[in-house]
Design an enzyme around this catalytic site. Structure first.
Site, PDB file in Angstrom:
ATOM      1  CE  LYS A 114      -4.570   0.781   0.249  1.00  0.00           C
ATOM      2  NZ  LYS A 114      -5.422  -0.143  -0.008  1.00  0.00           N
TER       3      LYS A 114
HETATM    4  N1  GLU Z   1      -7.029   0.039  -3.138  1.00  0.00           N
HETATM    5  C1  GLU Z   1      -8.073  -1.046  -3.519  1.00  0.00           C
HETATM    6  C2  GLU Z   1      -8.009  -2.133  -2.363  1.00  0.00           C
HETATM    7  O1  GLU Z   1      -7.842  -1.537  -1.036  1.00  0.00           O
HETATM    8  C3  GLU Z   1      -7.465  -1.455  -4.823  1.00  0.00           C
HETATM    9  C4  GLU Z   1      -6.086  -2.297  -4.718  1.00  0.00           C
HETATM   10  C5  GLU Z   1      -5.734  -2.822  -6.141  1.00  0.00           C
HETATM   11  O2  GLU Z   1      -6.503  -2.745  -7.175  1.00  0.00           O
HETATM   12  O3  GLU Z   1      -4.589  -3.139  -6.245  1.00  0.00           O
HETATM   13  O4  GLU Z   1      -8.239  -3.090  -2.196  1.00  0.00           O
END
Ligand code: GLU
Length: 424
Positions: A114
């Site tokens: 993240k």
């Molecule tokens: N931000 C989204 C999540 O928390 C998507 C992450 C992604 O598609 O890599 O799942």
């Protein structure tokens, strides 16, 4: 207008601790050995960058940015980038770990990561945002890569930011590399169905859970807390399947209509009102927090972490909670909710539709081929339903709530893979 007050401090939970407490419970039930436990408990890499940006008024502001790779045991790490004024390292660490578990639950070949920048996108111009995204990408271009670490949107970012990221990364490589990021605009190699994917997965999970609880969607009512990308799509798709969405809410408050909110209309209103529902008239205005305590069948928290805290949990009346957000329920609230007999389709299962279609986007980019929307939806629905059934089966087998079952499924997969791969 009364914006949602944060819960009292003593009731609040650090998201990393909240993640760790579930990880501990599931690891014990699985009989995970200490070595693997220690490997999975610590993020593989944590990068903090300071990003000086020239603001429109000529001043220079320094932003703090993060990228945490929790694990790359299952494959390249995957996870969004959050632009929000509450972003901090502990939050990004928790969100990165949740990505590892999420990808493992839906069985896609990614680890978890993240990123985030502590900033307030609502107060930034388009130019300031672009400079921030480009500078963040430049600072981290050695971390990112289609086979290394693949970002995506999260709170405060969307297709526009992903386009800048893709372009800036491509410049650093001297060629176009569209598979380095997902959630891009369609013309840049984005996937059909990606925008609505998280909300669609929430809908599929909600219907699967309703089936287990013998709740007829055509007689069911639902409350959706949070009306961003995830909440609004979940509300729209649930309404299309007969569920009556009576209150919706966002930072400006909650909006109730006993006949059911016209979700299309609410989305249109929000889109023409600077992204918020403030002043929405086709409903009764309520205090934002009250949405959690409405007498509905299904509650969909789709905003942010730590919303359903221990002090609020016992006032919940829903029979089912489907978590669109990451970490909306505190670990202390888990126990209360379980004792009340409320079923929870947990975040790492219920909101995994987004990363699933991100995976499809990456696959399509690498193939140089485009799937139809029908194919994307059919395949992601199947993945979500299979994951739900697997987690449900484990929850019966271990006699634990769905959340712990989802952690068991995820940790088991990552631990087994780690054992095969080995370490130093
Ligand atoms: N931000 C989204 C999540 O928390 C998507 C992450 C992604 O598609 O890599 O799942």
């Amino acid at each position: 207008m009364g914006y949602i007050e944060p819960a009292p401090l003593k009731d609040r939970e650090n998201p990393f601790e909240a993640m760790m407490s579930r990880f501990q419970i599931a690891s014990q039930l699985l009989g995970l050995d200490d070595e693997v436990y220690n490997v999975l408990k610590n993020p593989a890499k944590q990068v903090i960058v300071s990003i000086p940006i020239t603001m429109d008024d000529g001043s220079i502001r320094v932003f703090e940015g993060y990228r945490v790779i929790h694990s790359n045991i299952l494959g390249p790490s995957k996870g969004g980038i959050r632009f929000d004024k509450r972003v901090n390292l502990d939050e990004v660490k928790a969100l990165a770990a949740w990505m590892t578990w999420k990808c493992a639950v839906v069985d896609i070949p990614y680890g978890g990561a993240k990123g985030g920048v502590c900033c307030n996108p609502r107060e930034m111009s388009r130019g300031e945002m672009e400079r921030l995204v480009r500078a963040y990408t430049t600072s981290l271009h050695e971390i990112f890569g289609p086979d290394k670490d693949i970002p995506a949107p999260d709170m405060g970012t969307g297709p526009r930011e992903m386009a800048w990221l893709m372009d800036e990364y491509s410049r650093s490589q001297g060629m176009t590399v569209n598979s380095v990021v997902t959630g891009k605009p369609l013309v840049l190699g984005g996937s059909l169905g990606r925008t609505e994917a998280t909300g669609r997965g929430v809908m599929v999970s909600a219907l699967a859970a309703m089936e287990k609880l013998k709740i007829n969607p055509y007689r069911a009512t639902c409350a959706v807390q949070g009306f961003g990308n995830v909440g609004s799509w979940a509300a729209l798709l649930l309404a299309e399947r007969g569920v009556k969405v009576v209150p919706i809410s966002d930072i400006s408050g909650a909006y109730y209509n006993e006949k059911g909110i016209d979700i299309k209309k609410a989305i249109e209103y929000r889109d023409n009102n600077n992204g918020i529902l403030e002043g929405y008239t086709d409903a009764e205005y309520m205090d934002g927090d009250d949405i959690l305590f409405m007498a509905v069948d299904v509650l969909v928290p789709a905003a942010t972490e730590d919303v359903i805290t221990a002090s609020k949990a016992d006032s919940i009346k829903a029979r089912l909670i489907v978590e669109g957000a990451n970490g909306p329920t505190s670990s202390k609230a888990d126990k209360i909710i379980a004792e009340m007999g409320i079923m929870v389709a947990p975040d790492i299962l219920a909101n995994a539709g987004g990363v699933t279609v991100s995976y499809f986007e990456w696959v399509q980019n690498r193939l140089g081929y485009k799937w139809t929307e029908e194919r994307v939806n059919r395949r992601s629905d199947r993945i979500m339903k299979d994951a739900f059934d697997k987690v449900y089966k484990v929850s019966v087998q271990y006699n634990v709530p769905m959340r712990i079952a989802a952690y068991i499924v995820a940790i088991d997969k990552v631990a087994k893979t780690y054992k095969y791969r080995g370490g130093f």
